[in-house]
Design an enzyme around this catalytic site. Sequence first.
Site, PDB file in Angstrom:
ATOM      1  N   SER A 222      13.644 -41.534  15.837  1.00  0.00           N
ATOM      2  CA  SER A 222      13.718 -41.941  17.229  1.00  0.00           C
ATOM      3  C   SER A 222      14.874 -42.916  17.384  1.00  0.00           C
ATOM      4  CB  SER A 222      12.407 -42.632  17.628  1.00  0.00           C
ATOM      5  OG  SER A 222      12.571 -43.358  18.834  1.00  0.00           O
TER       6      SER A 222
ATOM      7  N   ASP B 114       8.317 -37.877  23.884  1.00  0.00           N
ATOM      8  CA  ASP B 114       8.313 -38.003  22.436  1.00  0.00           C
ATOM      9  C   ASP B 114       7.396 -39.133  21.966  1.00  0.00           C
ATOM     10  OD1 ASP B 114      10.098 -35.939  22.327  1.00  0.00           O
ATOM     11  OD2 ASP B 114      11.514 -36.962  21.007  1.00  0.00           O
TER      12      ASP B 114
ATOM     13  N   GLU C  34      10.316 -36.719  14.273  1.00  0.00           N
ATOM     14  CA  GLU C  34      10.885 -38.061  14.188  1.00  0.00           C
ATOM     15  C   GLU C  34       9.962 -38.940  13.357  1.00  0.00           C
ATOM     16  OE1 GLU C  34      13.346 -38.258  18.412  1.00  0.00           O
ATOM     17  OE2 GLU C  34      11.516 -39.444  18.181  1.00  0.00           O
TER      18      GLU C  34
END
Length: 563
Positions: A478, A88, A452
Amino acid sequence: MSVMLSMSLDHRSKKVYSGAEGHIRKALLKACGFVDEELDRPLVAVVNSWTNIVPGHVHLDKIAEAVEAGIRMAGGTPLQFNTIAICDGVAMGHKGMQYSLLSRDIIAASIEIMNEVYQFDGMVLIGSCDKIVPGMLMAAAYLDIPTIFINGGPMLPGCFKGQKLTASKGLEMMFKAIMTSPPEEAEKIIKEISDYTYPGPGSCQGMYTANTMCCLCEALGIALPGSTTIPSVDARKLKAAKRAGMQIMKIIEEDIKVSDILTYESFENAIRVCMALGGSSNIVLHLPAISSQLGINLPLELFDKISRETPLLCKIDPAGPYTIKDLDEAGGIPAVLKELEEKIYQNVLTVTGKTLGENIRDAEVLNREVIRPLNNPYHKEGGIAILKGNLAPEGAIVKQSAVDPKMLRFEGKAKVFDSEEESLKAIVSGEIEPGEIVVIRYEGPRGSGMREMLWPTVALTASGLDKKVALVTDGRFSGVTRGPCIGHVSPEAMMGGPIALVKDDDIILIDIPDRILKLKITEEELKERKKKWEPPKPRVERGILNIYSKMAGPTSRGASFLY
């Protein structure tokens, strides 16, 4: 356990690989180098997610070798396959993040497919990072076969000019350079910091989404006690992996299925542990997506109820100074469970074949600053709060443990943006004033894949606005995020939720203690705006993201699209 263990007639694989027809199928496995003696034993899937481009997964080949050794020692035959895995952190701030959440369902589906084709008798799941772990658990719950999870372990903290570095601290330093230094100087500073922020393999150092989900695997009972906080470079991690391989053979023989372990009570335990840890708000997406495979409903109200009942016992980065390594040295998840023992269900079954209460009987807390006692917590409530109001009729989420006490109640003028990119540009260029509330919309599951909003939140912190400005979005955050950041606003903007109707300079009230998120306009005005609203054109009109944008469920039920 005998190393010559053979399959019983009850084993799934026996139904596929025995008899004349079975030999036809075995022939293809023999082409891979297997012999009859191996194929006559219980067949265990080693579900890996190794890749050399994700730090949390770059070492999982070694973990898999240890798992396979354990399976063989206990009389089974390991058969390994891989799922996809994305980082991510690499996906942040560009279109790649649109694919992050949907990858969870793709991972689950890939595991389902492989298991149903090969009819494994059980599986060991090997993962570390954000969407991989919940995707694996969704598959485990759906398949309902004997399963154990082992993670790759947390990364060690970095050190830069004598200062301990974590992902959150490093990102804030990098964004501060962008916002306060000339471009060439900023690039030089960021390059130097980037050499020290992530010093090696493992999931990022704090109680972010990856480590939160791994820790909750212990609370759920699907991972061996004490295994998930062991640092990635510690030899104990390989030993834990071997024990996981050995233990999967035991639970195959005892026919302990996932549904025997992942019960409503075990999910309540996991939520409670998350609240005590101050874990990632993304669990409100992932746990319902997992539990629903077993017919277990986890409404938002349950998360809030448990949070109100559960004190915050840990202040782990980004909420405080400690890392997962510190948590491990303080006794790990068994110590947290021990501290919570009067509040948890102790009679639930775990992959040890014993109850959770039996597993933690001898656990103890070794550092009372890292894990506070129940009678002296960091905060009387847990880490996550569920807000509701006319701006979020179906709920919104905030990680209250990472919010400064002065910002728990906040009212300000809206500054509205229709994408993450627009908001980030405004923050970096200094267009956001103290007292404002940044609203980022069309970032929900059907709007953008539910990205996010890490970079905008880090930019606010780096500019010193995290205690002067709030952020509200139908996207998510996040686990690195800190400050008054309200996410998962539902219904989302793309579905015509009230967040789509907010205008610049509207007044928004955020009241975390009283669980309120309110747009301060009349009901009549809200209805008039809704009449004039038209959904924007979809951002993507082809590929898997287009499918997700059409099929994704609401965030309050996990935002899944395949399960």
